[in-house]
Write a protein that holds these residues in place. Structure first.
Motif, mmCIF file in Angstrom:
data_model
loop_
_atom_site.group_PDB
_atom_site.id
_atom_site.type_symbol
_atom_site.label_atom_id
_atom_site.label_comp_id
_atom_site.label_asym_id
_atom_site.label_seq_id
_atom_site.Cartn_x
_atom_site.Cartn_y
_atom_site.Cartn_z
ATOM 1 N N HIS A 255 45.692 -19.345 4.141
ATOM 2 C CA HIS A 255 45.933 -20.107 3.635
ATOM 3 C C HIS A 255 48.287 -19.756 3.429
ATOM 4 O O HIS A 255 48.219 -18.533 4.013
ATOM 5 C CB HIS A 255 45.642 -19.595 2.171
ATOM 6 N N THR A 256 48.909 -20.620 3.172
ATOM 7 C CA THR A 256 49.801 -20.502 2.986
ATOM 8 C C THR A 256 50.847 -20.628 1.643
ATOM 9 O O THR A 256 49.575 -21.009 0.533
ATOM 10 C CB THR A 256 50.958 -21.903 3.862
ATOM 11 N N TRP B 268 47.602 -11.139 12.530
ATOM 12 C CA TRP B 268 45.896 -12.079 12.442
ATOM 13 C C TRP B 268 46.428 -12.880 11.892
ATOM 14 O O TRP B 268 47.821 -13.481 10.515
ATOM 15 C CB TRP B 268 45.057 -10.523 11.500
ATOM 16 N N GLU B 269 45.298 -14.607 12.207
ATOM 17 C CA GLU B 269 45.360 -15.828 11.226
ATOM 18 C C GLU B 269 45.274 -15.412 9.791
ATOM 19 O O GLU B 269 43.919 -13.952 9.922
ATOM 20 C CB GLU B 269 44.464 -16.420 11.828
ATOM 21 N N THR B 270 45.696 -16.330 9.322
ATOM 22 C CA THR B 270 45.213 -16.540 7.930
ATOM 23 C C THR B 270 45.192 -17.919 7.375
ATOM 24 O O THR B 270 45.614 -18.986 7.528
ATOM 25 C CB THR B 270 46.686 -15.400 6.437
ATOM 26 N N TYR C 233 53.489 -12.349 5.327
ATOM 27 C CA TYR C 233 52.848 -13.202 5.454
ATOM 28 C C TYR C 233 54.605 -13.998 6.562
ATOM 29 O O TYR C 233 55.397 -13.560 6.120
ATOM 30 C CB TYR C 233 53.208 -14.839 5.063
ATOM 31 N N ASN D 153 51.416 -6.191 3.881
ATOM 32 C CA ASN D 153 50.845 -7.068 4.582
ATOM 33 C C ASN D 153 51.188 -8.921 4.619
ATOM 34 O O ASN D 153 51.131 -8.948 3.231
ATOM 35 C CB ASN D 153 49.020 -7.742 4.365
ATOM 36 N N ARG E 211 49.821 -20.225 10.940
ATOM 37 C CA ARG E 211 49.414 -19.039 8.897
ATOM 38 C C ARG E 211 48.647 -17.604 9.793
ATOM 39 O O ARG E 211 48.231 -17.688 10.834
ATOM 40 C CB ARG E 211 48.231 -20.027 8.666
ATOM 41 N N GLN E 212 49.831 -16.455 9.896
ATOM 42 C CA GLN E 212 49.561 -15.752 10.536
ATOM 43 C C GLN E 212 50.121 -14.449 9.243
ATOM 44 O O GLN E 212 51.305 -15.126 8.599
ATOM 45 C CB GLN E 212 50.588 -14.982 11.657
ATOM 46 N N ARG E 213 49.656 -13.222 8.771
ATOM 47 C CA ARG E 213 49.799 -11.792 8.213
ATOM 48 C C ARG E 213 50.391 -10.677 9.389
ATOM 49 O O ARG E 213 49.582 -10.313 10.606
ATOM 50 C CB ARG E 213 49.030 -11.798 7.709
#
Length: 139
Positions: A131-132, A127-129, A45, A43, A53-55
């Motif tokens: 945290h960066t 998909w959104e995450t 970044y 996964n 912010r996505q993975r």
């Protein structure tokens, strides 16, 4: 969706930048000596999408691999999670050398290769995450 190939150290540094902070299970890495291939699914970044912010689920494989060695990687726990920090190349007798996958916590996988031959490909939607990823001390 990102798709990249690497045939030299400069190309490999681009893949490294895109895979920085990828997380994966140890069970999602495999070396197949008969095919001379090391592959992983992670996964990553999505550094290439600065707006969100996505993975993304991403496949990465290295061909022409003669040997794979691990250092400070917990063996036997397929569910253990590791974070990839960088992918680098150490020259040998050209075009051969060693590709080094460096993980957080001091772990590494060293791939002795005939030459650099790698391919990265996103496998599906992002998909959104929350945290960066960040690194203390600028690491």
């Amino acid at each position: 969706m990102l798709a990249l190939a690497a045939l030299d150290a400069e190309d490999l540094s681009v893949i490294s930048a895109q895979m920085q902070d990828a997380v994966l299970k140890l069970g999602d890495m495999s070396y197949v000596p008969a095919r001379k291939q090391f592959a992983l699914v992670a996964n990553r970044y999505a550094w290439d999408d600065a707006k969100e912010r996505q993975r993304r689920r991403t496949g990465l494989h290295f061909d022409r691999v003669l040997k794979a060695q691990s250092h400070n990687i917990r063996q036997g726990d397929a569910e253990a999670i590791v974070s990839l920090l960088a992918i680098s190349f150490e020259k040998g007798d050209e075009p051969s050398g060693t590709i080094v996958l460096t993980f957080a916590g001091g772990g590494a996988i060293r791939l002795t290769v005939e030459c650099i031959e790698a391919e990265l490909k996103d496998l599906g939607p992002a998909w959104e995450t929350a945290h960066t990823p960040s690194h203390e001390d600028g690491a």
